[in-house]
Design a protein around this motif. Structure first.
Motif, PDB file in Angstrom:
ATOM      1  N   UNK A 153       4.288  -0.880  15.993  1.00 53.05           N
ATOM      2  CA  UNK A 153       3.526  -0.139  14.916  1.00 53.05           C
ATOM      3  C   UNK A 153       2.864  -1.333  14.140  1.00 53.05           C
ATOM      4  N   UNK A 154       3.538  -2.346  13.889  1.00 48.16           N
ATOM      5  CA  UNK A 154       2.877  -3.431  12.933  1.00 48.16           C
ATOM      6  C   UNK A 154       1.784  -3.901  13.454  1.00 48.16           C
ATOM      7  N   UNK A 155       1.612  -4.122  14.862  1.00 47.69           N
ATOM      8  CA  UNK A 155       0.593  -4.562  15.559  1.00 47.69           C
ATOM      9  C   UNK A 155      -0.928  -3.703  15.174  1.00 47.69           C
ATOM     10  N   UNK A 156      -0.779  -2.688  14.676  1.00 45.56           N
ATOM     11  CA  UNK A 156      -1.835  -1.845  14.424  1.00 45.56           C
ATOM     12  C   UNK A 156      -2.519  -2.473  12.954  1.00 45.56           C
ATOM     13  N   UNK A 157      -1.831  -3.538  12.088  1.00 43.17           N
ATOM     14  CA  UNK A 157      -2.031  -3.762  10.962  1.00 43.17           C
ATOM     15  C   UNK A 157      -2.752  -4.995  11.057  1.00 43.17           C
ATOM     16  N   UNK A 158      -3.904  -5.413  10.104  1.00 42.57           N
ATOM     17  CA  UNK A 158      -4.207  -6.775   9.879  1.00 42.57           C
ATOM     18  C   UNK A 158      -3.422  -7.584   9.141  1.00 42.57           C
ATOM     19  N   UNK A 159      -3.515  -8.990   9.226  1.00 40.84           N
ATOM     20  CA  UNK A 159      -2.431  -9.937   8.557  1.00 40.84           C
ATOM     21  C   UNK A 159      -2.284  -9.673   7.159  1.00 40.84           C
ATOM     22  N   UNK A 160      -3.581  -9.233   6.410  1.00 35.34           N
ATOM     23  CA  UNK A 160      -3.358  -8.978   5.104  1.00 35.34           C
ATOM     24  C   UNK A 160      -2.761  -7.583   4.849  1.00 35.34           C
ATOM     25  N   UNK A 161      -2.913  -6.568   5.584  1.00 35.95           N
ATOM     26  CA  UNK A 161      -2.139  -5.454   5.356  1.00 35.95           C
ATOM     27  C   UNK A 161      -0.962  -5.502   5.640  1.00 35.95           C
ATOM     28  N   UNK A 162      -0.494  -6.548   6.442  1.00 38.50           N
ATOM     29  CA  UNK A 162       1.081  -6.753   6.652  1.00 38.50           C
ATOM     30  C   UNK A 162       1.417  -7.440   5.416  1.00 38.50           C
ATOM     31  N   UNK A 163       0.644  -8.285   4.760  1.00 41.92           N
ATOM     32  CA  UNK A 163       1.190  -9.178   3.497  1.00 41.92           C
ATOM     33  C   UNK A 163       1.106  -7.959   2.622  1.00 41.92           C
ATOM     34  N   UNK A 164       0.432  -7.020   2.282  1.00 41.69           N
ATOM     35  CA  UNK A 164       0.502  -6.171   1.250  1.00 41.69           C
ATOM     36  C   UNK A 164       1.710  -5.155   1.342  1.00 41.69           C
ATOM     37  N   UNK A 165       2.019  -4.963   2.772  1.00 42.00           N
ATOM     38  CA  UNK A 165       3.172  -4.023   2.985  1.00 42.00           C
ATOM     39  C   UNK A 165       4.480  -4.671   2.587  1.00 42.00           C
ATOM     40  N   UNK A 166       4.495  -5.894   3.088  1.00 43.48           N
ATOM     41  CA  UNK A 166       5.668  -6.742   2.346  1.00 43.48           C
ATOM     42  C   UNK A 166       5.826  -6.890   1.096  1.00 43.48           C
ATOM     43  N   UNK A 167       4.873  -7.121   0.237  1.00 44.92           N
ATOM     44  CA  UNK A 167       5.029  -7.259  -1.260  1.00 44.92           C
ATOM     45  C   UNK A 167       5.403  -5.707  -1.821  1.00 44.92           C
ATOM     46  N   UNK A 168       4.655  -4.661  -1.316  1.00 41.10           N
ATOM     47  CA  UNK A 168       5.419  -3.338  -1.878  1.00 41.10           C
ATOM     48  C   UNK A 168       6.566  -3.278  -1.422  1.00 41.10           C
ATOM     49  N   UNK A 169       7.222  -3.657  -0.252  1.00 38.22           N
ATOM     50  CA  UNK A 169       8.606  -3.429  -0.025  1.00 38.22           C
ATOM     51  C   UNK A 169       9.283  -4.515  -1.023  1.00 38.22           C
ATOM     52  N   UNK A 170       8.865  -5.477  -1.587  1.00 36.60           N
ATOM     53  CA  UNK A 170       9.539  -6.169  -2.756  1.00 36.60           C
ATOM     54  C   UNK A 170       9.516  -5.375  -3.934  1.00 36.60           C
ATOM     55  N   UNK A 171       8.714  -4.234  -4.285  1.00 35.04           N
ATOM     56  CA  UNK A 171       8.714  -3.589  -5.319  1.00 35.04           C
ATOM     57  C   UNK A 171       7.614  -3.809  -6.246  1.00 35.04           C
ATOM     58  N   UNK A 172       6.532  -4.551  -5.723  1.00 38.38           N
ATOM     59  CA  UNK A 172       5.599  -5.051  -6.660  1.00 38.38           C
ATOM     60  C   UNK A 172       4.446  -3.996  -6.941  1.00 38.38           C
ATOM     61  N   UNK A 173       3.980  -3.952  -7.891  1.00 39.58           N
ATOM     62  CA  UNK A 173       2.857  -2.987  -8.261  1.00 39.58           C
ATOM     63  C   UNK A 173       1.580  -3.354  -7.722  1.00 39.58           C
ATOM     64  N   UNK A 174       0.467  -2.641  -7.639  1.00 35.01           N
ATOM     65  CA  UNK A 174      -0.645  -3.117  -7.073  1.00 35.01           C
ATOM     66  C   UNK A 174      -1.398  -4.322  -7.922  1.00 35.01           C
ATOM     67  N   UNK A 175      -1.021  -4.109  -9.081  1.00 38.22           N
ATOM     68  CA  UNK A 175      -1.524  -5.252 -10.375  1.00 38.22           C
ATOM     69  C   UNK A 175      -0.913  -6.484  -9.805  1.00 38.22           C
ATOM     70  N   UNK A 176       0.526  -6.397  -9.628  1.00 39.20           N
ATOM     71  CA  UNK A 176       1.125  -7.656  -9.345  1.00 39.20           C
ATOM     72  C   UNK A 176       0.979  -8.313  -8.004  1.00 39.20           C
ATOM     73  N   UNK A 177       0.590  -7.271  -6.886  1.00 37.02           N
ATOM     74  CA  UNK A 177       0.238  -7.852  -5.590  1.00 37.02           C
ATOM     75  C   UNK A 177      -1.285  -8.594  -5.882  1.00 37.02           C
ATOM     76  N   UNK A 178      -2.022  -7.878  -6.445  1.00 42.39           N
ATOM     77  CA  UNK A 178      -3.427  -8.528  -6.609  1.00 42.39           C
ATOM     78  C   UNK A 178      -3.264  -9.876  -7.258  1.00 42.39           C
ATOM     79  N   UNK A 179      -2.401 -10.208  -8.159  1.00 44.94           N
ATOM     80  CA  UNK A 179      -2.182 -11.265  -8.809  1.00 44.94           C
ATOM     81  C   UNK A 179      -1.740 -12.397  -7.656  1.00 44.94           C
TER      82      UNK A 179
END
Length: 231
Positions: A153-179
């Motif tokens: 399933x993860x192979x469908x994602x780009x490296x950046x999409x995986x990074x964003x998903x990982x940070x979402x898992x940490x509970x970060x907001x979109x603004x915090x992920x952007x920073x």
């Protein structure tokens, strides 16, 4: 104006909540269902914006009913708040897993109930990130990498999409992920939207669950040539 469907097998609870909602000018329609099967039928017929769903229902449980309703891909997609007297971690995890947008105990005050519905209707979630992480860590087996089930399933994602998903898992907001990723919030939203579309996820809560189930929370960030400040 927000339309609400209340699902509870206890008549007194159901009518009491309905009475509270009908006193507020913020709600355009309030309908009721007494069990899971009726909830699915009423959601299909009335297309409510928000559904208050009890967990322990006769026959079809609230979790099962929520999953069935969300699988219908109704337009607009209803947002579901699990409403229960049972403050049990397992129920919160299951609510997250099927894509519910919130979890509220029945002993909450009327003011808290109204505020929760308004919050969910606006597109937010009713889960504290720190509590969410604690719950998922308790119910998802620890892994040092993606499980065989999620690796493909993860192979469908780009490296950046995986990074964003990982940070979402940490509970970060979109603004915090952007920073953290040194990109714009709009870019984060775009990456997250594409990742959720590829993975057929209906909510940010499901993205958090998948990040843990995939073992992403123990991974070192993948390098993409941009500075990261995630710690």
């Amino acid at each position: 104006m927000t339309s609400v469907l209340i699902v509870d097998d206890q008549h007194l609870i159901r009518t009491g909540v309905a009475a509270i909602l009908r006193t507020s000018p913020d709600f355009s329609a309030v309908t009721e269902a007494a069990d899971g099967e009726e909830a699915v039928a009423m959601a299909t017929e009335h297309r409510p914006d928000v559904i208050l769903m009890d967990i322990r229902l006769p026959g079809c449980s609230g979790i099962d009913a929520a999953e069935r309703i969300l699988a219908l891909s109704l337009t607009p997609q209803p947002r579901i708040i699990i409403l229960t007297t049972f403050d049990v971690d397992e129920y919160v995890y299951e609510a997250l897993r099927v894509g519910a947008s919130g979890f509220l105990l029945k002993h909450s005050s009327p003011e808290r109930l109204l505020a929760a519905i308004s919050l969910i209707a606006s597109g937010d979630m009713l889960f504290d990130p720190s509590v969410t992480r604690r719950l998922i860590e308790a119910y998802v087996p620890r892994q040092c990498g993606p499980s065989p089930r999620t690796a493909a399933v993860l192979e469908q994602l780009t490296a950046r999409e995986v990074e964003v998903l990982r940070l979402v898992g940490r509970g970060l907001t979109n603004d915090e992920i952007a920073v953290a990723l040194v990109v714009s919030e709009a870019t984060v939203k775009s990456h997250l939207h594409r990742a959720m579309t590829k993975l057929a996820l209906r909510s940010r809560a499901q993205a958090v669950v998948l990040a843990y189930e995939a073992g992403l929370m123990g991974q070192v960030p993948r390098q993409t040539g941009q500075v990261e400040a995630v710690g």
